[in-house]
Design a protein around this motif. Structure first.
Motif, PDB file in Angstrom:
ATOM      1  N   ASP A  22     -14.567   4.926   8.166  1.00 63.53           N
ATOM      2  CA  ASP A  22     -14.907   3.852   9.371  1.00 63.53           C
ATOM      3  C   ASP A  22     -14.516   2.547   8.772  1.00 63.53           C
ATOM      4  OD1 ASP A  22     -15.192   5.803  10.834  1.00 63.53           O
ATOM      5  OD2 ASP A  22     -17.353   5.729  11.051  1.00 63.53           O
ATOM      6  N   ALA A  23     -15.255   2.094   7.716  1.00 63.27           N
ATOM      7  CA  ALA A  23     -14.950   0.865   7.189  1.00 63.27           C
ATOM      8  C   ALA A  23     -13.677   0.438   6.805  1.00 63.27           C
ATOM      9  CB  ALA A  23     -15.639   0.641   5.934  1.00 63.27           C
ATOM     10  N   LEU A  24     -12.784   1.462   6.162  1.00 59.35           N
ATOM     11  CA  LEU A  24     -11.590   1.093   6.014  1.00 59.35           C
ATOM     12  C   LEU A  24     -10.627   0.918   7.283  1.00 59.35           C
ATOM     13  CD1 LEU A  24     -10.822   3.878   3.394  1.00 59.35           C
ATOM     14  CD2 LEU A  24     -10.858   1.438   3.014  1.00 59.35           C
ATOM     15  N   GLU A  25     -11.010   1.585   8.073  1.00 59.68           N
ATOM     16  CA  GLU A  25     -10.266   1.639   9.586  1.00 59.68           C
ATOM     17  C   GLU A  25     -10.467   0.111  10.105  1.00 59.68           C
ATOM     18  OE1 GLU A  25     -11.126   4.485  12.309  1.00 59.68           O
ATOM     19  OE2 GLU A  25      -9.422   4.152  13.524  1.00 59.68           O
ATOM     20  N   MET A  26     -11.627  -0.244   9.958  1.00 56.61           N
ATOM     21  CA  MET A  26     -12.142  -1.524  10.577  1.00 56.61           C
ATOM     22  C   MET A  26     -11.275  -2.925   9.704  1.00 56.61           C
ATOM     23  SD  MET A  26     -16.364  -1.808  10.861  1.00 56.61           S
ATOM     24  CE  MET A  26     -16.475  -3.432  10.787  1.00 56.61           C
ATOM     25  N   VAL A  27     -11.184  -2.614   8.422  1.00 56.33           N
ATOM     26  CA  VAL A  27     -10.583  -3.674   7.476  1.00 56.33           C
ATOM     27  C   VAL A  27      -9.031  -3.633   7.998  1.00 56.33           C
ATOM     28  CG1 VAL A  27     -10.033  -4.338   5.306  1.00 56.33           C
ATOM     29  CG2 VAL A  27     -12.325  -3.565   5.924  1.00 56.33           C
ATOM     30  N   TYR A  28      -8.580  -2.354   8.101  1.00 52.84           N
ATOM     31  CA  TYR A  28      -7.047  -2.242   8.014  1.00 52.84           C
ATOM     32  C   TYR A  28      -6.534  -2.757   9.634  1.00 52.84           C
ATOM     33  CZ  TYR A  28      -6.871   0.948   4.372  1.00 52.84           C
ATOM     34  OH  TYR A  28      -6.965   1.722   2.978  1.00 52.84           O
ATOM     35  N   SER A  29      -7.712  -2.606  10.509  1.00 52.15           N
ATOM     36  CA  SER A  29      -7.168  -2.937  11.839  1.00 52.15           C
ATOM     37  C   SER A  29      -7.249  -4.385  11.926  1.00 52.15           C
ATOM     38  CB  SER A  29      -8.059  -2.638  12.877  1.00 52.15           C
ATOM     39  OG  SER A  29      -9.393  -3.179  12.782  1.00 52.15           O
ATOM     40  N   LYS A  30      -7.764  -5.133  11.119  1.00 57.06           N
ATOM     41  CA  LYS A  30      -7.680  -6.762  10.907  1.00 57.06           C
ATOM     42  C   LYS A  30      -6.362  -7.230  10.260  1.00 57.06           C
ATOM     43  CE  LYS A  30     -12.555  -7.087  11.852  1.00 57.06           C
ATOM     44  NZ  LYS A  30     -13.551  -6.811  10.553  1.00 57.06           N
ATOM     45  N   ASN A  31      -6.288  -6.776   9.391  1.00 58.66           N
ATOM     46  CA  ASN A  31      -5.569  -7.280   8.133  1.00 58.66           C
ATOM     47  C   ASN A  31      -4.616  -6.173   7.495  1.00 58.66           C
ATOM     48  OD1 ASN A  31      -6.072 -10.251   7.741  1.00 58.66           O
ATOM     49  ND2 ASN A  31      -7.965  -9.381   7.117  1.00 58.66           N
ATOM     50  N   ASN A  32      -3.327  -6.625   7.008  1.00 61.49           N
ATOM     51  CA  ASN A  32      -2.660  -5.366   6.552  1.00 61.49           C
ATOM     52  C   ASN A  32      -2.998  -5.266   5.040  1.00 61.49           C
ATOM     53  OD1 ASN A  32      -1.403  -7.818   5.945  1.00 61.49           O
ATOM     54  ND2 ASN A  32       0.651  -7.318   5.948  1.00 61.49           N
ATOM     55  N   HIS A  33      -2.768  -4.176   4.115  1.00 62.37           N
ATOM     56  CA  HIS A  33      -3.273  -4.162   2.838  1.00 62.37           C
ATOM     57  C   HIS A  33      -2.078  -3.898   2.174  1.00 62.37           C
ATOM     58  CE1 HIS A  33      -3.529   0.191   3.797  1.00 62.37           C
ATOM     59  NE2 HIS A  33      -3.433  -0.134   5.008  1.00 62.37           N
ATOM     60  N   PRO A  34      -1.795  -4.742   1.251  1.00 61.35           N
ATOM     61  CA  PRO A  34      -0.263  -4.375   0.391  1.00 61.35           C
ATOM     62  C   PRO A  34      -0.725  -3.004  -0.448  1.00 61.35           C
ATOM     63  CG  PRO A  34      -1.656  -6.355  -0.584  1.00 61.35           C
ATOM     64  CD  PRO A  34      -2.427  -5.781   0.683  1.00 61.35           C
ATOM     65  N   PHE A  35      -1.881  -2.946  -1.158  1.00 64.48           N
ATOM     66  CA  PHE A  35      -1.929  -1.795  -2.098  1.00 64.48           C
ATOM     67  C   PHE A  35      -2.781  -0.619  -1.321  1.00 64.48           C
ATOM     68  CE2 PHE A  35      -1.891  -5.590  -4.732  1.00 64.48           C
ATOM     69  CZ  PHE A  35      -0.754  -5.371  -5.275  1.00 64.48           C
ATOM     70  N   ILE A  36      -2.490   0.526  -1.800  1.00 64.42           N
ATOM     71  CA  ILE A  36      -3.128   1.598  -1.270  1.00 64.42           C
ATOM     72  C   ILE A  36      -4.632   2.105  -1.912  1.00 64.42           C
ATOM     73  CG2 ILE A  36      -3.223   4.161  -0.775  1.00 64.42           C
ATOM     74  CD1 ILE A  36       0.079   4.085  -0.628  1.00 64.42           C
ATOM     75  N   ASP A  37      -5.604   2.004  -1.044  1.00 62.77           N
ATOM     76  CA  ASP A  37      -7.010   2.279  -1.551  1.00 62.77           C
ATOM     77  C   ASP A  37      -7.209   3.793  -2.042  1.00 62.77           C
ATOM     78  OD1 ASP A  37      -7.970  -0.333  -0.846  1.00 62.77           O
ATOM     79  OD2 ASP A  37      -7.771   0.069   1.095  1.00 62.77           O
ATOM     80  N   ARG A  38      -8.447   3.889  -2.784  1.00 63.05           N
ATOM     81  CA  ARG A  38      -8.479   5.374  -3.063  1.00 63.05           C
ATOM     82  C   ARG A  38      -9.865   5.571  -2.967  1.00 63.05           C
ATOM     83  NH1 ARG A  38      -7.826   4.612  -9.806  1.00 63.05           N
ATOM     84  NH2 ARG A  38      -9.666   5.878 -10.101  1.00 63.05           N
ATOM     85  N   ILE A  39     -10.112   7.021  -2.616  1.00 63.61           N
ATOM     86  CA  ILE A  39     -11.441   7.569  -2.390  1.00 63.61           C
ATOM     87  C   ILE A  39     -11.742   8.419  -3.611  1.00 63.61           C
ATOM     88  CG2 ILE A  39     -12.851   8.704  -1.014  1.00 63.61           C
ATOM     89  CD1 ILE A  39     -11.499   8.014   1.442  1.00 63.61           C
ATOM     90  N   GLU A  40     -12.850   8.182  -4.256  1.00 59.36           N
ATOM     91  CA  GLU A  40     -13.332   9.053  -5.482  1.00 59.36           C
ATOM     92  C   GLU A  40     -14.087  10.125  -4.930  1.00 59.36           C
ATOM     93  OE1 GLU A  40     -11.038   6.491  -6.941  1.00 59.36           O
ATOM     94  OE2 GLU A  40     -12.055   7.358  -8.568  1.00 59.36           O
ATOM     95  N   HIS A  41     -13.979  11.314  -5.534  1.00 55.65           N
ATOM     96  CA  HIS A  41     -14.650  12.739  -5.272  1.00 55.65           C
ATOM     97  C   HIS A  41     -14.532  13.189  -4.178  1.00 55.65           C
ATOM     98  CE1 HIS A  41     -17.031  11.121  -8.660  1.00 55.65           C
ATOM     99  NE2 HIS A  41     -17.482  10.144  -8.035  1.00 55.65           N
TER     100      HIS A  41
END
Ligand SMILES: [Zn+2]
Length: 506
Positions: free
Chosen positions: A326-345
């Motif tokens: 949900d937090a990633l979606e919130m952030v992505y909806s506002k700005n573009n993100h040049p690198f890909i984020d990762r989730i651990e576990h």
């Protein structure tokens, strides 16, 4: 030896296939690859090895481990099950250690899990055997510890101590300390910092780096939440003082990101064998409520992105993964993100979570050796309904995720071969199979534990195959992967390790 010819080696062609190769190493440098014949052989300084189809890798990678915790675990008493099967055995191990230690020396234990034992550990029981030595017993997960009264006193922790933002000091109904601390390792190790213990850990860092090379692990990501500038410098010091060291990508902890930024360091910054990676963030619900909350988490992600750092978010349970997405979606909806984020576990990966995560395009770092270490615990403690969706690597790959493999050592097993076994035969250390239909093939496993790290790195760090002109970094296994299946994957071993052109192991 000036010339080394490796004939008939098998290498990974892609995630599913193998191919044959010949490699000529001259003075430690890869001189040619895939040549057909040797023109001149100077027999004196030349060695020709027929690999007989054995598998040749350019090194293993570990995309998630904890160098300092692993190094300090080497100094600690192992009280994990089945070494310790009940509370009496635990007390005996500790008492023996106290007898052999001067008064006031810290007794540090690791690998404890109360749920494996017959009885509960209480402050009374522990205080009875230990008046003069502070004792700290780490939970195997790394997310909790138990201390005796003297240890708490030494660290100035009392009933009036305040909880830390994402941690919890456990208290009974009357407000008295129980000895348990949840998700407070960072604070506790900070309090322990002045003590000699820290020095001993630091000495072990070099040993750990050497051990990694011996295991053929040439590339590591340290994903510790307390990674700060000081830790960066300590790692840099150790790795540059060694003749052979893995290349280390340090993931800065979110609370320490400013230290790096203020020094002008950036995502992908390099110094010798070290690189700066994604910002590490932990989402935890161990204290009963989720920390950070949605707004705090999206602020942390935005801040990191603003400075050009993608994030690596620790999320295990459905709730933790959901809030992360949900937090990633919130952030992505506002700005573009040049690198890909990762989730651990990404442990509890239900179909809903998979759909949501796929839409956001995150990469995953998973920890197969947990199956080996904890399979018997999971089958008892994870709800039956949920089990098919845990450690479900087959499903994750079929859903199109990029996976990288991390050992999470010291909480998981550092050995890449144990991680491979766990993916292929899904067996725990007692021989039980956990969620067997999520097994993947040995070639896929090998691909993930080598090339998988490229997906979560600042640049391609493990090349497709040995490249001409590079220092020779090579691991030769004892078998051709073509001839191994899940029934004999445990027989896989390392024959030869060549680092920077030198034979470390043969
Ligand atoms: Zn970890």
């Amino acid at each position: 030896m000036d010339d080394l010819f490796l004939f008939n080696a098998t290498i990974l062609k892609n995630r599913f296939d193998l191919s044959q190769t010949n490699i000529h190493i001259k003075n430690g440098i890869i001189h040619s690859v895939d040549f057909d014949n040797i023109d001149v052989i100077n027999t004196q300084n030349t060695q020709i090895v027929d690999c007989e189809g054995k598998t040749l890798l350019t090194g293993f990678a570990d995309a998630h481990l904890h160098l300092f915790s692993y190094s300090s675990s080497l100094n600690q008493l192992d009280v994990s099950y089945p070494k310790v099967k009940n509370i009496n055995q635990l007390l005996n191990v500790i008492s023996n250690s106290i007898e052999n230690s001067p008064e006031d020396t810290w007794i540090l234990c690791d690998g404890f899990d109360e749920m494996d034992l017959d009885n509960q550990l209480s402050l009374d029981i522990l205080d009875k055997i230990s008046k003069n030595n502070p004792i700290k017993i780490n939970h195997r997960s790394g997310h909790a510890c138990f201390m005796n009264s003297l240890a708490m006193k030494k660290l100035s922790i009392s009933t009036s101590s305040e909880d830390y933002q994402r941690g919890l000091i456990d208290r009974d109904d009357n407000g008295n300390l129980t000895g348990w601390f949840f998700d407070m390792n960072e604070q506790i190790s900070f309090l322990l910092r002045d003590k000699n213990q820290e020095k001993r850990t630091e000495i072990n860092i070099s040993n750990t780096l050497e051990q990694l090379i011996h295991m053929g692990i040439f590339y590591i990501h340290d994903a510790s939440i307390n990674n700060d500038l000081e830790k960066w410098n300590i790692c840099l010091e150790h790795s540059s003082s060694l003749q052979f060291s893995p290349s280390i990508t340090l993931l800065p902890g979110i609370d320490h990101l400013d230290e790096f930024i203020n020094r002008g360091l950036y995502f992908g910054y390099k110094d010798k064998d070290m690189m700066l990676g994604h910002t590490k963030i932990i989402v935890s619900s161990i204290s009963g409520s989720i920390y950070p909350n949605l707004n705090q988490l999206s602020n942390q992600i935005s801040k990191s992105h603003k400075h050009g750092f993608p994030v690596a978010i620790h999320a295990v349970t459905q709730d933790e993964i959901n809030i992360t997405l949900d937090a990633l979606e919130m952030v992505y909806s506002k700005n573009n993100h040049p690198f890909i984020d990762r989730i651990e576990h990404f442990t509890e990966a239900t179909p809903e979570i998979i759909t949501k995560a796929k839409k956001l395009g995150v990469n995953l770092v998973v920890n197969p050796s947990f199956i080996y270490q904890n399979g018997f615990r999971y089958s008892q403690r994870i709800p039956k309904m949920l089990q098919p969706y845990t450690f479900n690597y087959r499903t994750l790959l079929d859903s199109g995720f990029n996976l990288a493999i991390g050992s999470d050592a010291p909480y998981g097993n550092l050995d890449p071969l144990i991680n491979i076994q766990s993916m292929v035969n899904r067996k725990d250390q007692l021989g039980n199979i956990y969620n067997g239909n999520q097994a993947i093939s040995i070639i896929e496993s090998m691909w993930l534990i080598t090339k998988g790290v490229n997906n979560v790195s600042t640049e391609e760090i493990i090349f497709e195959k040995p490249s001409v002109g590079d220092k020779a970094n090579i691991v030769i296994l004892n078998q051709n992967l073509q001839n191994i299946d899940h029934t004999n994957v445990h027989k896989l071993a390392i024959d030869v390790v060549i680092k920077d052109g030198f034979r470390i192991l043969s």
